[in-house]
Design a protein around this motif. Sequence first.
Motif, PDB file in Angstrom:
ATOM      1  N   ASP A   3      -5.231  -2.976  -4.939  1.00 11.63           N
ATOM      2  CA  ASP A   3      -4.457  -3.303  -3.736  1.00 11.63           C
ATOM      3  C   ASP A   3      -5.012  -4.614  -3.186  1.00 11.63           C
ATOM      4  O   ASP A   3      -6.214  -4.885  -3.312  1.00 11.63           O
ATOM      5  N   THR A  35       0.835  -1.203   0.000  1.00 18.60           N
ATOM      6  CA  THR A  35       0.000   0.000   0.000  1.00 18.60           C
ATOM      7  C   THR A  35       0.873   1.257   0.000  1.00 18.60           C
ATOM      8  O   THR A  35       0.586   2.233  -0.708  1.00 18.60           O
ATOM      9  N   THR A  87      -4.950  -3.411   4.681  1.00 16.86           N
ATOM     10  CA  THR A  87      -5.770  -3.749   3.512  1.00 16.86           C
ATOM     11  C   THR A  87      -6.522  -5.038   3.823  1.00 16.86           C
ATOM     12  O   THR A  87      -5.914  -6.086   3.988  1.00 16.86           O
ATOM     13  N   LYS A 118      -3.373   2.125   5.771  1.00 13.68           N
ATOM     14  CA  LYS A 118      -4.168   1.349   6.728  1.00 13.68           C
ATOM     15  C   LYS A 118      -4.083  -0.102   6.304  1.00 13.68           C
ATOM     16  O   LYS A 118      -3.650  -0.407   5.204  1.00 13.68           O
TER      17      LYS A 118
HETATM   18 MG   LIG Z   1      -1.810  -2.999   2.346  1.00 16.25          MG
END
Ligand SMILES: [Mg+2]
Length: 151
Positions: free
Chosen positions: A43, A16, A32, A30
């Motif tokens: 993602d 990310t 995922t 944050k």
């Molecule tokens: Mg991630």
Amino acid sequence: MTRRVMVVGRTGVGKTTLLEKLGLLNSAVKKTESVEFAPQFIDTPGEFMEMSRFYHALITSSTKADVVLLVVDASNPGQLPPGISKAFAAPVLGCVNKIDLLCGDCEEKVDNARKKLLEAGVEEVYAVSAKEGIGVRELKEKIEEILWRCA
Ligand SMILES: [Mg+2]
Ligand SMILES: Nc1nc2c(ncn2[C@@H]2O[C@H](COP(=O)(O)OP(=O)(O)O)[C@@H](O)[C@H]2O)c(=O)[nH]1
């Protein structure tokens, strides 16, 4: 035409963060929790690469991607299924991330991670730091070359 960069790799390797550094994702990092589709990226949760019963979700999602980045942590590349990249529906680039955390043994660690990525079937390997931006320009240029080819 939509052109998407997909990231896959184990939990915490920096997928990310790398999307953010590539200028594709604009949000605080944050956890995922599920496959996230956006116009410019896909993602994916690390767990999907860690558990073979989820591989199908990554493989299916890759049909909506134009390039896949298979990301590993330079200090701890972990296990990758041999040849997994060949199952994805888009070209796969390997990324050895977090090279900013390496000390004197940098080359040895990067070589070891590169070997694992090549065994996983990636086309080429880029050593980067998503946090510090090291190597990200070269990676971005390669991504743009691939996206341009498929435009
Ligand atoms: Mg991630
Ligand atoms: N030192 C360092 N930390 C990084 C780098 N990339 C990501 N991180 C950190 O690693 C943690 C996990 O990153 P995240 O992008 O959420 O990983 P993901 O689970 O693969 O999406 C976060 O605390 C990031 O700040 C990097 O290149 N260097």
